[in-house]
Write a protein that holds these residues in place. Structure first.
Motif, PDB file in Angstrom:
ATOM      1  N   LEU A   1      11.459 -36.024 -43.873  1.00 55.90           N
ATOM      2  CA  LEU A   1      10.570 -37.049 -44.794  1.00 55.90           C
ATOM      3  C   LEU A   1       8.997 -37.509 -45.703  1.00 55.90           C
ATOM      4  O   LEU A   1       8.364 -36.220 -45.237  1.00 55.90           O
ATOM      5  N   PRO A   2       9.288 -37.532 -46.466  1.00 51.02           N
ATOM      6  CA  PRO A   2       7.355 -37.287 -46.759  1.00 51.02           C
ATOM      7  C   PRO A   2       6.244 -37.699 -45.913  1.00 51.02           C
ATOM      8  O   PRO A   2       6.857 -38.454 -45.290  1.00 51.02           O
ATOM      9  N   SER A   3       4.713 -37.164 -46.184  1.00 51.72           N
ATOM     10  CA  SER A   3       3.683 -37.349 -45.481  1.00 51.72           C
ATOM     11  C   SER A   3       3.686 -39.060 -45.381  1.00 51.72           C
ATOM     12  O   SER A   3       3.466 -39.130 -46.369  1.00 51.72           O
ATOM     13  N   GLY A   4       2.849 -39.408 -44.199  1.00 50.83           N
ATOM     14  CA  GLY A   4       2.581 -40.459 -44.508  1.00 50.83           C
ATOM     15  C   GLY A   4       1.980 -40.835 -43.015  1.00 50.83           C
ATOM     16  O   GLY A   4       2.243 -39.675 -42.001  1.00 50.83           O
ATOM     17  N   PRO A   5       1.653 -41.535 -43.231  1.00 48.10           N
ATOM     18  CA  PRO A   5       0.730 -42.605 -41.376  1.00 48.10           C
ATOM     19  C   PRO A   5       1.065 -42.810 -40.393  1.00 48.10           C
ATOM     20  O   PRO A   5       2.821 -42.392 -40.411  1.00 48.10           O
ATOM     21  N   THR A   6       1.498 -42.312 -38.804  1.00 46.80           N
ATOM     22  CA  THR A   6       2.412 -42.350 -38.377  1.00 46.80           C
ATOM     23  C   THR A   6       1.461 -42.971 -36.907  1.00 46.80           C
ATOM     24  O   THR A   6       0.239 -43.182 -37.602  1.00 46.80           O
ATOM     25  N   ARG A   7       2.376 -43.391 -36.062  1.00 43.18           N
ATOM     26  CA  ARG A   7       1.773 -43.751 -34.847  1.00 43.18           C
ATOM     27  C   ARG A   7       2.093 -43.239 -33.849  1.00 43.18           C
ATOM     28  O   ARG A   7       3.396 -43.011 -33.571  1.00 43.18           O
TER      29      ARG A   7
ATOM     30  N   GLU B   1      17.186 -40.818 -20.719  1.00 36.56           N
ATOM     31  CA  GLU B   1      16.624 -41.892 -21.107  1.00 36.56           C
ATOM     32  C   GLU B   1      15.020 -41.215 -21.044  1.00 36.56           C
ATOM     33  O   GLU B   1      14.214 -42.585 -21.654  1.00 36.56           O
ATOM     34  N   TRP B   2      14.665 -40.902 -20.058  1.00 39.28           N
ATOM     35  CA  TRP B   2      13.230 -40.425 -20.167  1.00 39.28           C
ATOM     36  C   TRP B   2      13.017 -39.762 -20.999  1.00 39.28           C
ATOM     37  O   TRP B   2      11.580 -39.586 -21.655  1.00 39.28           O
ATOM     38  N   LEU B   3      13.233 -38.575 -21.915  1.00 40.67           N
ATOM     39  CA  LEU B   3      12.931 -38.168 -23.678  1.00 40.67           C
ATOM     40  C   LEU B   3      12.606 -39.440 -24.013  1.00 40.67           C
ATOM     41  O   LEU B   3      11.415 -39.477 -25.200  1.00 40.67           O
ATOM     42  N   ARG B   4      13.551 -40.315 -24.575  1.00 36.56           N
ATOM     43  CA  ARG B   4      13.349 -41.571 -25.165  1.00 36.56           C
ATOM     44  C   ARG B   4      12.319 -42.349 -24.660  1.00 36.56           C
ATOM     45  O   ARG B   4      11.514 -42.974 -25.717  1.00 36.56           O
ATOM     46  N   SER B   5      11.601 -42.396 -23.347  1.00 34.46           N
ATOM     47  CA  SER B   5      10.527 -42.627 -23.074  1.00 34.46           C
ATOM     48  C   SER B   5       9.274 -42.315 -23.892  1.00 34.46           C
ATOM     49  O   SER B   5       7.885 -43.103 -23.376  1.00 34.46           O
ATOM     50  N   ARG B   6       9.123 -41.027 -23.530  1.00 33.33           N
ATOM     51  CA  ARG B   6       7.898 -40.158 -24.259  1.00 33.33           C
ATOM     52  C   ARG B   6       7.521 -40.474 -25.267  1.00 33.33           C
ATOM     53  O   ARG B   6       8.245 -40.236 -26.093  1.00 33.33           O
ATOM     54  N   HIS B   7       6.406 -40.943 -25.540  1.00 36.10           N
ATOM     55  CA  HIS B   7       5.246 -41.168 -26.609  1.00 36.10           C
ATOM     56  C   HIS B   7       5.136 -39.479 -27.561  1.00 36.10           C
ATOM     57  O   HIS B   7       4.468 -38.469 -27.734  1.00 36.10           O
ATOM     58  N   LEU B   8       5.279 -39.645 -29.101  1.00 38.95           N
ATOM     59  CA  LEU B   8       5.280 -39.066 -30.310  1.00 38.95           C
ATOM     60  C   LEU B   8       4.270 -39.773 -31.396  1.00 38.95           C
ATOM     61  O   LEU B   8       5.010 -40.318 -31.314  1.00 38.95           O
ATOM     62  N   ASP B   9       3.809 -38.690 -31.742  1.00 37.39           N
ATOM     63  CA  ASP B   9       3.485 -39.508 -33.377  1.00 37.39           C
ATOM     64  C   ASP B   9       4.761 -39.367 -33.951  1.00 37.39           C
ATOM     65  O   ASP B   9       5.659 -38.750 -34.650  1.00 37.39           O
ATOM     66  N   ILE B  10       6.136 -40.813 -34.225  1.00 38.33           N
ATOM     67  CA  ILE B  10       6.347 -41.178 -35.189  1.00 38.33           C
ATOM     68  C   ILE B  10       5.699 -41.968 -36.416  1.00 38.33           C
ATOM     69  O   ILE B  10       4.998 -43.262 -36.886  1.00 38.33           O
ATOM     70  N   PRO B  11       6.244 -42.061 -37.853  1.00 39.30           N
ATOM     71  CA  PRO B  11       6.229 -41.942 -39.420  1.00 39.30           C
ATOM     72  C   PRO B  11       6.524 -43.484 -38.801  1.00 39.30           C
ATOM     73  O   PRO B  11       7.179 -43.749 -38.512  1.00 39.30           O
ATOM     74  N   GLU B  12       5.403 -44.408 -39.325  1.00 36.10           N
ATOM     75  CA  GLU B  12       5.210 -46.044 -39.317  1.00 36.10           C
ATOM     76  C   GLU B  12       6.301 -46.266 -40.003  1.00 36.10           C
ATOM     77  O   GLU B  12       6.538 -47.884 -39.940  1.00 36.10           O
ATOM     78  N   GLU B  13       7.000 -45.636 -41.022  1.00 34.62           N
ATOM     79  CA  GLU B  13       7.810 -46.379 -41.849  1.00 34.62           C
ATOM     80  C   GLU B  13       8.949 -46.511 -40.990  1.00 34.62           C
ATOM     81  O   GLU B  13      10.076 -47.094 -41.018  1.00 34.62           O
ATOM     82  N   LEU B  14       9.330 -46.059 -39.448  1.00 31.64           N
ATOM     83  CA  LEU B  14      10.036 -45.931 -39.080  1.00 31.64           C
ATOM     84  C   LEU B  14      10.736 -46.917 -38.081  1.00 31.64           C
ATOM     85  O   LEU B  14      10.709 -46.954 -37.139  1.00 31.64           O
ATOM     86  N   LEU B  15       9.370 -47.106 -37.631  1.00 31.42           N
ATOM     87  CA  LEU B  15       8.967 -48.208 -36.334  1.00 31.42           C
ATOM     88  C   LEU B  15       8.882 -49.669 -36.904  1.00 31.42           C
ATOM     89  O   LEU B  15       8.773 -49.794 -38.399  1.00 31.42           O
TER      90      LEU B  15
END
Length: 556
Positions: free
Chosen positions: A443-449, A542-556
């Motif tokens: 994905l092109p770089s952009g803001p993350t959350r 499900e443990w993996l899905r609960s972990r936090h990381l920087d995700i592109p805002e366009e996906l959230l």
């Protein structure tokens, strides 16, 4: 008949009892399968057989038949099940006795040859995973019910499909299509919204069991009976396809299915079409699952409430140090479920879990229980345990070995007593890893959350012996473009620190927009050894899905 409708009514020994009747009365069906076997089940049945040589099969199946055999006969539905476990001939005899008592004229056949226990001294049960052609032979000769022992889960579907459409051993693309359909069906309601990451998208209070509409060319549609609960969509099918698999090559005794060729298409409400599946010759060996008793285990959970949790845990460990000195394996886990200034006692409490293993039952039984209970008035303030330790219970160890196809006497025992040998695979290919496919453009770089991974991906995890797999998939092309680059092996290990020192392999399946991670050794000697808190790795995804990381805002 251009379409063969195969349903499933059991994903494990202990699944919903009423499912057989529900599937027989809920809609059109040609074949009904039941999968009762798992690695742990084979150990349980092995222990049953030690007490009674005539046991070793899933008794539940007989009780279900007593309720539903007449329905199956009346509607012309064939029944195919691996409920025979360690004693398929014994279960077949019990089914005949039941049918005679009920006055229902059915022809019962069984498949044998998987039992290699005598060739593996020290094992409680050693069974080869057979393919579907023994089942096919029984059905071609007129059987109404086919009972097997240890066959691959997908064989319950490939056997009836090969018999119906007249497929031979070399029709690999067609067989591979049936294997994929069988793998989707084998765990029952996991294909219809059960254990599904996005379960809130449908009513999964009582999911219906799945069925597959199979065609001559090996394509299939996964669906369920009208009006039943749950839902079937590309996501539920993807999740089950990733369950307990590894790389792109999904090997079996009849065919190696290429999971990287699977195409899934929504074909209407609660209908998912599977096509494009490519098949290759099977590997030259058969997997044999070995189950043996590993020794004895015991456990106790100390409840630590309020302040000074770590100091309280240290005190208990010191007090039990002498009693545990002779134990071969000791594991302590401090589970911090407590919260400060909690408004209930339970929320104010942490758990200190002690698990011990040893070949000597006495060492992990009375020795431990006596030492632990003696602390009741002599340890940390607020001392109590969830339950007193018992006398020590046996635990099992699972491992797999491999033998040539010709070393296993695969035989179809027909309803009239004739024995038909099933030829081993003649055309085989040594199993190699598929080269990693190219990744999509990032994905092109952009803001993350900073956010939980599960907001944009689904996951399903499971066990294979001492290993676990975690399948992770994206639901859009954009999310896949991000996931394929973001979730590397190093990132996976960082998110799940339990895997940091273990071998982890990542497999890429672009057609499913999925990554499949295989973690070696995380389950120790397998589920029966209860090596960790989640011994079958059911919730690892499900443990993996609960972990936090920087995700592109366009996906959230």
């Amino acid at each position: 008949m251009s379409t063969l409708r195969i349903g499933n009514a059991s994903g494990f020994y202990g699944d919903r009892f009423d499912a057989v009747r529900e599937m027989l009365t809920g809609g059109e069906l040609d074949v009904l399968t039941g999968d009762y076997l798992a690695e742990l089940t084979m150990l349980i049945l092995g222990r049953d057989r030690l007490k009674d040589p005539g046991a070793g099969y899933a008794r539940t199946f007989l009780r279900q038949l007593e309720d539903s055999l007449g329905l199956a006969h009346e509607r012309g539905v064939k029944l195919v099940t691996n409920a025979g476990g360690l004693n398929p001939a014994g279960l077949a005899d019990r089914v005949r006795e039941l049918a005679d008592r009920l006055g229902i004229p059915v022809r019962v056949a069984h498949v044998e040859g998987d039992d290699l226990t005598a060739q593996h001294p020290g094992s409680l049960a050693a069974h080869a995973y057979l393919g579907g052609f023994g089942i096919a032979a029984c059905l071609r000769e007129g059987a109404d019910i086919v009972v097997t022992g240890r066959v691959t889960d997908a064989a319950l579907v490939t056997g009836p499909t090969a018999a119906h459409f007249g497929w031979g051993p070399g029709e690999y693309d067609r067989l591979a299509g049936a294997v994929v359909a069988g793998h989707v069906l084998e765990c029952g309601t996991q294909a219809t919204g059960g254990n599904y990451s996005f379960f809130r998208e449908g009513d999964v209070r009582r999911p219906g069991f799945p069925l597959a509409e199979l065609h001559q060319d090996g394509t299939a549609v996964i669906t369920k009976h009208p009006g039943t609960g749950g839902f079937v969509d590309v996501g539920t099918v993807t999740a089950q396809l990733l369950y307990e698999t590894g790389g792109a090559r999904y090997a079996g005794p009849d065919v190696t299915a290429r999971l990287d060729t699977v195409r899934l298409t929504q074909d209407g409400p609660d209908r998912v079409r599977i096509d494009g599946v490519h098949g290759e010759p099977p590997p030259p060996t058969l997997k044999v699952g070995l189950n043996r008793l590993g020794g004895f285990r015991n456990e106790v959970s100390f409840v630590l409430t309020g302040l000074d949790v770590e100091a309280k845990a240290a005190l208990v460990k010191e007090q039990l140090e002498a009693a545990l000195g002779k134990v071969s394996e000791v594991r302590w886990d401090l589970v911090r479920t407590d919260r400060p200034d909690a408004d209930t006692e339970e929320i104010a409490s942490a758990l200190l879990r002690l698990v011990v293993r040893d070949p000597d039952q006495e060492v992990v039984g009375r020795t431990l229980s006596g030492a632990a209970i003696e602390l009741a008035l002599a340890s940390y303030p607020g001392f109590h345990v969830l339950a007193p330790p018992g006398k020590g219970a046996p635990y099992g160890v699972f491992e797999d070995v491999y033998v040539p196809h010709g070393a296993v006497p695969h035989v179809a025992v027909l309803h009239d007593g004739r024995r038909v040998p099933v030829a081993p695979a003649q055309d085989t290919v040594v199993l190699d890893e598929v080269p990693e496919p190219p990744l999509p453009e990032s994905l092109p770089s952009g803001p993350t959350r900073r956010a939980p991974l599960g907001l944009v991906v689904g996951a399903r995890s499971g066990d294979k012996g001492g290993n676990a797999n975690v399948g992770v998939w994206a639901r859009t092309d954009e999310a896949w473009s991000w996931l394929a680059h973001a979730l590397t092996v190093d990132r996976f290990r960082a998110l799940l620190p339990e895997t940091a020192d273990l071998p982890v392999t990542r497999h890429t399946l672009p057609g499913l927009r999925a990554l499949n991670f295989v973690v070696e050794g995380i389950l120790g000697a397998g589920v029966a050894a209860q090596h960790r808190f989640d011994p079958q790795a059911k919730a690892l995804g499900e443990w993996l899905r609960s972990r936090h990381l920087d995700i592109p805002e366009e996906l959230l």
